[in-house]
Structure formats: structure tokens, C-alpha cells
Scaffold this motif. Structure first.
Motif, short mmCIF file in Angstrom:
data_model
loop_
_atom_site.label_atom_id
_atom_site.label_comp_id
_atom_site.label_asym_id
_atom_site.label_seq_id
_atom_site.Cartn_x
_atom_site.Cartn_y
_atom_site.Cartn_z
N MET A 58 0.83 -1.21 0.00
CA MET A 58 0.00 0.00 0.00
C MET A 58 0.86 1.26 0.00
O MET A 58 0.54 2.24 -0.68
CB MET A 58 -0.96 -0.01 1.19
N ASP A 59 1.95 1.23 0.75
CA ASP A 59 2.88 2.37 0.75
C ASP A 59 3.41 2.62 -0.65
O ASP A 59 3.45 3.75 -1.15
CB ASP A 59 4.05 2.13 1.70
N LYS A 60 3.82 1.54 -1.31
CA LYS A 60 4.35 1.62 -2.68
C LYS A 60 3.27 2.17 -3.63
O LYS A 60 3.54 3.04 -4.45
CB LYS A 60 4.80 0.23 -3.13
N MET A 61 2.06 1.66 -3.51
CA MET A 61 0.95 2.09 -4.35
C MET A 61 0.64 3.57 -4.14
O MET A 61 0.49 4.33 -5.09
CB MET A 61 -0.30 1.26 -4.07
N ASN A 62 0.55 3.98 -2.88
CA ASN A 62 0.21 5.38 -2.59
C ASN A 62 1.26 6.33 -3.14
O ASN A 62 0.93 7.39 -3.68
CB ASN A 62 0.03 5.58 -1.08
N LYS A 63 2.52 5.97 -3.00
CA LYS A 63 3.60 6.81 -3.54
C LYS A 63 3.48 6.93 -5.06
O LYS A 63 3.56 8.02 -5.62
CB LYS A 63 4.96 6.24 -3.15
N ALA A 64 3.26 5.80 -5.72
CA ALA A 64 3.14 5.80 -7.18
C ALA A 64 1.90 6.57 -7.64
O ALA A 64 1.93 7.27 -8.65
CB ALA A 64 3.11 4.37 -7.71
N MET A 65 0.81 6.47 -6.89
CA MET A 65 -0.39 7.21 -7.24
C MET A 65 -0.15 8.72 -7.15
O MET A 65 -0.57 9.47 -8.03
CB MET A 65 -1.56 6.80 -6.33
N MET A 66 0.50 9.15 -6.08
CA MET A 66 0.79 10.58 -5.92
C MET A 66 1.74 11.07 -7.01
O MET A 66 1.58 12.17 -7.54
CB MET A 66 1.36 10.87 -4.53
N GLU A 67 2.73 10.26 -7.35
CA GLU A 67 3.65 10.63 -8.43
C GLU A 67 2.89 10.76 -9.75
O GLU A 67 3.13 11.69 -10.52
CB GLU A 67 4.78 9.61 -8.56
N GLY A 68 1.99 9.84 -10.00
CA GLY A 68 1.19 9.89 -11.22
C GLY A 68 0.33 11.14 -11.29
O GLY A 68 0.21 11.77 -12.34
N MET A 69 -0.23 11.54 -10.18
CA MET A 69 -1.09 12.72 -10.12
C MET A 69 -0.33 14.01 -10.41
O MET A 69 -0.93 15.04 -10.68
CB MET A 69 -1.77 12.84 -8.75
N MET A 70 0.98 13.96 -10.35
CA MET A 70 1.77 15.16 -10.57
C MET A 70 2.01 15.45 -12.05
O MET A 70 2.59 16.48 -12.39
CB MET A 70 3.12 15.06 -9.83
N ASP A 71 1.56 14.58 -12.95
CA ASP A 71 1.71 14.86 -14.38
C ASP A 71 0.94 16.14 -14.71
O ASP A 71 -0.16 16.36 -14.19
CB ASP A 71 1.18 13.68 -15.21
N ALA A 72 1.51 16.97 -15.55
CA ALA A 72 0.89 18.26 -15.90
C ALA A 72 -0.43 18.09 -16.64
O ALA A 72 -1.32 18.94 -16.52
CB ALA A 72 1.86 19.08 -16.74
#
Length: 132
Positions: A58-72
Motif C-alpha cells: 500500500m505504501d508503494k501504491m500510494n507513492k506511485a499514485m501521488m507521483e502519477g497525479m503530478m503529471d501536468a
């Protein structure tokens, strides 16, 4: 379509406004390090192996989700976040299959893996189309 994009932008803005608060909660970005989060008395020292592995997934998933949301691009941001979300479901299903014994639950975990793997492929294809 415009209304949907407007709604997506609103969700993204709301999510991005949480990032600084989450960063202050725990510098490592790990859910297990976030003080003040009620994990129903969860203590890493007393967790069983499945709980520990699931929390790491879940930690890995949450980090990747937040990184994905940062796309312009809001469309790509959502798609990247969803790909990470589906990958998290696959990872957690794999963990479950290592530990659970009930055949009905195992069947559900396998089904979740298959459905989410399919969704990952679809989302990744959409990301490629959006970037063209």
C-alpha cells in the motif's frame, strides 16, 4: 467532456493540496510512519507477515499514485494514478495468495489480479494515446 475535465481538475487540486500535509506527517512517505493516523491499534511489531507485506504494498501504491497525479496533463495524471492503483491491487492479491487458505477467498484474489492486470494494460494504452 468539459464538465468531466473540470471535475477531474477539482479532484486533482484537492489531492495536490494534501501533499504538503502528508509530507509533514512522515518524511519517509510511509503510512506506517504517519503519526496520528488511526490504524486501529496497528503496531508493526505485532503485525503478521501478510499485514506487513500488505502495508508495504500500500505504501508503494500510494507513492506511485501521488507521483502519477503530478503529471501536468490532468488526463494522463489520472490514468497514471489509476495504473498505480490497479498495480497495488495486483500486488496485494499476490501477497494474499501466499497467505490465505480459504479457496473462495483465493478465487476472489485470483479474479482481482486478472481484472486489475487487464485494467493496467488498458490504462497504459490510453496513456500512450494521450501522449501522442
Amino acid at each position: 467532456m468539459t464538465l468531466m475535465r473540470t471535475g477531474l481538475v477539482a479532484v486533482l487540486l484537492s489531492a495536490s493540496s494534501l501533499a504538503p500535509a502528508l509530507a509533514q506527517q512522515g518524511q519517509s512517505g510511509s503510512m506506517s510512519d504517519m503519526k496520528g493516523m488511526d490504524m486501529k491499534g496497528a503496531d508493526v511489531k505485532t503485525m503478521n507477515p501478510m499485514q506487513k507485506e500488505s502495508m508495504a504494498a500500500m505504501d508503494k501504491m500510494n507513492k506511485a499514485m501521488m507521483e502519477g497525479m503530478m503529471d501536468a496533463d490532468p488526463d494522463v495524471a489520472w490514468l497514471k494514478s489509476m495504473a498505480a492503483h490497479h498495480q497495488g491491487a495486483v500486488d496485494m492479491s499476490e501477497i494474499a495468495l501466499k497467505h490465505i487458505k480459504d479457496e473462495n477467498v483465493r478465487k476472489e484474489a485470483r479474479k482481482a489480479m486478472e481484472e486489475n492486470e487487464k485494467s493496467i494494460k488498458e490504462v497504459k494504452m490510453m496513456i500512450k494515446k494521450e501522449k501522442q
